[in-house]
Enzyme design. Structure first.
Site, PDB file in Angstrom:
ATOM      1  N   GLU A  81     -45.524 -33.378 -89.199  1.00  0.00           N
ATOM      2  CA  GLU A  81     -46.185 -33.249 -87.894  1.00  0.00           C
ATOM      3  C   GLU A  81     -45.758 -31.961 -87.200  1.00  0.00           C
ATOM      4  OE1 GLU A  81     -44.709 -37.614 -88.209  1.00  0.00           O
ATOM      5  OE2 GLU A  81     -44.176 -35.665 -89.020  1.00  0.00           O
ATOM      6  N   CYS A 110     -40.762 -36.138 -83.376  1.00  0.00           N
ATOM      7  CA  CYS A 110     -42.144 -35.685 -83.540  1.00  0.00           C
ATOM      8  C   CYS A 110     -43.032 -36.223 -82.428  1.00  0.00           C
ATOM      9  CB  CYS A 110     -42.677 -36.095 -84.904  1.00  0.00           C
ATOM     10  SG  CYS A 110     -41.920 -35.162 -86.262  1.00  0.00           S
TER      11      CYS A 110
END
Length: 158
Positions: A81, A110
């Site tokens: 991500e 994330c």
């Protein structure tokens, strides 16, 4: 003629393709960042550019028997991500209002990046044990949806 895939299946398959480039010894994760049904960037988890891969150095988290979902700071890898967001930035693509497709549920680190990148929806194919990430998404109004790649069923998690 094969049945045409939904947008969700189409982009999640791209996330799985990105995961095939992973250099992580524990879990191959891929991400696809999309805006207006157009691919902005992809990412996979692995060592930073120019750094040795975990296959060369070994996995510190494995060596220390760190359970899944804990002590992410001990990992030398950049998450899928994070790499997708970074690649969008490098190439000058806004992430505001984008949708993230990820093979696994984002961790809390994330999740914070996703929130500040103003990504509006996260589709995942596999759950991950990080309640803080789920709570952060709930507090921020970000939808997290579990996509069953076999049945096509979608379950809203936040």
């Amino acid at each position: 003629m094969n049945e045409r895939p939904s947008w969700q299946h189409y982009f999640m398959k791209m996330a799985f393709l990105a995961a095939s480039r992973s250099t992580c010894l524990r879990r191959a994760v891929g991400a696809a960042l999309v805006r207006d049904n157009q691919l902005i960037s992809t990412g996979y988890n692995g060592s930073p550019k120019g750094s040795p891969h975990c296959a060369e150095t070994g996995c510190l988290r494995e060596q220390l028997n760190v359970p899944s979902g804990e002590k992410h700071e001990l990992c030398r890898g950049v998450h899928a991500e994070q790499n997708a967001i970074i690649q969008a930035a490098i190439n000058g693509s806004s992430t505001r209002g984008a949708v993230l497709y990820c093979t696994h549920q984002p961790c809390s680190i994330c999740a914070k990046m996703i929130i500040n990148a103003e990504i509006k929806t996260v589709y995942i194919a596999n759950a991950y044990p990080d309640d803080l990430a789920t709570n952060l998404f709930k507090e921020s109004g970000i939808e997290m949806i579990l996509l069953d790649m076999d049945s096509g069923h979608m379950t809203r998690l936040t």
